[in-house]
Design a protein around this motif. Structure first.
Motif, short mmCIF file in Angstrom:
data_model
loop_
_atom_site.label_atom_id
_atom_site.label_comp_id
_atom_site.label_asym_id
_atom_site.label_seq_id
_atom_site.Cartn_x
_atom_site.Cartn_y
_atom_site.Cartn_z
N ALA A 45 44.79 66.89 -9.07
CA ALA A 45 46.57 67.53 -7.84
C ALA A 45 46.56 68.58 -8.77
O ALA A 45 46.97 69.85 -8.27
CB ALA A 45 46.49 65.97 -8.37
N ALA A 46 46.92 68.89 -10.17
CA ALA A 46 46.85 70.08 -10.57
C ALA A 46 46.94 71.70 -10.12
O ALA A 46 47.00 72.02 -10.07
CB ALA A 46 47.14 69.98 -12.01
N LEU A 49 47.32 72.10 -6.22
CA LEU A 49 48.28 72.48 -6.51
C LEU A 49 48.47 74.03 -6.71
O LEU A 49 49.52 75.40 -6.32
CB LEU A 49 49.25 71.90 -7.38
N ARG A 56 51.34 75.45 -1.35
CA ARG A 56 52.31 75.29 -2.02
C ARG A 56 53.42 76.06 -1.21
O ARG A 56 54.46 75.18 -1.48
CB ARG A 56 51.97 75.79 -3.26
N ARG A 60 57.17 73.64 -0.07
CA ARG A 60 57.90 73.05 -1.03
C ARG A 60 58.55 73.44 0.68
O ARG A 60 60.14 73.26 -0.17
CB ARG A 60 58.29 74.87 -1.94
N LEU A 76 56.54 68.83 -5.81
CA LEU A 76 54.75 69.92 -5.61
C LEU A 76 54.65 68.53 -5.75
O LEU A 76 53.35 68.39 -5.18
CB LEU A 76 55.19 71.13 -5.94
N PHE A 77 54.14 68.34 -7.59
CA PHE A 77 52.98 67.84 -8.00
C PHE A 77 52.82 66.08 -7.38
O PHE A 77 52.16 65.29 -7.23
CB PHE A 77 52.75 67.70 -9.39
N TYR A 80 51.08 66.13 -4.05
CA TYR A 80 49.58 66.72 -3.69
C TYR A 80 48.74 65.76 -4.54
O TYR A 80 47.89 65.28 -4.39
CB TYR A 80 49.38 67.87 -5.03
N TYR A 292 56.91 62.27 0.09
CA TYR A 292 56.23 62.70 -0.60
C TYR A 292 54.87 62.24 0.41
O TYR A 292 53.28 61.47 -0.85
CB TYR A 292 55.66 62.34 -1.73
N PHE A 297 50.75 71.22 4.22
CA PHE A 297 50.44 72.27 3.76
C PHE A 297 50.14 73.32 4.42
O PHE A 297 49.61 74.35 4.03
CB PHE A 297 48.94 72.04 3.07
#
Length: 306
Positions: A45-46, A49, A56, A60, A76-77, A80, A292, A297
């Motif tokens: 996920a990181a 992102l 991203r 946001r 955001l994390f 994702y 979430y 996206f």
């Protein structure tokens, strides 16, 4: 008069990312199993992102509207990570391995009552949570055909994945939009008393849309699903597979319309407009309650280009 979508083609780039992640999950699950895959979701996920600046930025904007405040890196994390989690679970759900899943189902009896009337049913979903969780419930709890209607390019990619995950019999339950016989196949499924599911929250480039207030500002919602329901005189239900945590889903079937428009053309445009607005309002409620879970996206409000 409905406008036409001018947004960039989300049916290409964002879905390619989804397919890439699914193929990665396929390898991880096959080599390491679900638990190891779940641990690896954090770096995966990181990575997605950090490596997707355009997506991203769109995420946001969405989260800021849904949360009612500026979205930070942790927000955001979380988005994702939830998306990656549904992709990991998709590998298991699509192959029928549901034993270790906690899937709470609400409204299934209403869906059964609708289809037992013998008219078939359109099931409107969204890019919200897991549509695969809905299919898993449908496969286990519905005694009729469950078919998915989707854009042709996505249908080809999803078919290839289902061939690998669950066999050709699952891929055969997909009807691509845009083919000469697409609507005929939808009508035949409904005439058999079956269910046709489609995601009704995004419009491809050039598709007719209606702008409705969504999370505080006008946004384009495709009119096609609602016109389809009106033309086919089919009952409509809403369906959402809300991700609540690891292998935990809240699947909801909600009544929406016994029919979108009265028989005949008189008043159909107004009825379709009202149907689109109600759908947008319900999706907005869910996005505020479960921010979430809506995996947006792309430039949904068409503000980035401006």
């Amino acid at each position: 008069m409905p406008a036409r979508s001018a947004s960039h083609d989300w049916t290409a780039a964002p879905e390619r990312g989804s397919v890439a992640m699914t193929r990665l999950m396929l390898w991880i699950v096959g080599a390491l199993g679900w638990h190891a895959g779940h641990v690896l979701l954090y770096p995966i996920a990181a990575y997605f992102l950090l490596s997707s600046p355009r997506q991203r930025a769109a995420a946001r904007i969405y989260l800021g509207r849904a949360l009612g405040r500026a979205a930070g890196p942790r927000d955001l994390f979380r988005l994702y990570f939830a998306f990656a989690s549904t992709i990991l679970d998709r590998v298991w759900l699509a192959s029928g391995r549901t034993r270790d899943f906690n899937i709470e189902v609400h409204g299934l009896e209403t869906l059964r009552d609708t289809i037992q009337a013998g008219r078939g049913c359109l099931l409107f979903g969204a890019h919200f949570g897991s549509f695969e969780a809905l299919r898993a419930v449908g496969d286990a709890g519905c005694p009729v055909d469950v078919t998915i209607l989707m854009h042709e390019a996505n249908a080809a990619r999803v078919k290839a994945l289902f061939d690998a995950l669950g066999g050709p019999e699952r891929a055969a339950a997909i009807i691509p939009l845009g083919l000469p016989d697409s609507m005929l196949r939808v009508r035949e499924c409904l005439d058999r008393g079956g269910i046709v599911g489609l995601l009704a929250d995004r419009a491809a480039r050039g598709e007719r849309v209606q702008h409705v207030t969504f999370l505080g500002e006008a946004a384009p919602i495709p009119t096609g699903p609602h016109v389809l329901a009106a033309v086919l005189n089919a009952p409509v239900m809403l369906a959402f597979g809300i991700w609540r945590g690891p292998r935990h889903y809240d699947v909801r079937f909600e009544p929406f319309a016994d029919r979108v428009a009265p028989m005949g053309r008189a008043g159909r445009d107004a009825a379709v407009a009202e149907s689109v607005a109600r759908y947008g309002a319900r999706l907005e409620q869910l996005c505020r309650a479960y921010p979430y879970n809506w995996f947006n996206f792309h430039d949904f409000w068409q503000k980035q280009a401006a």
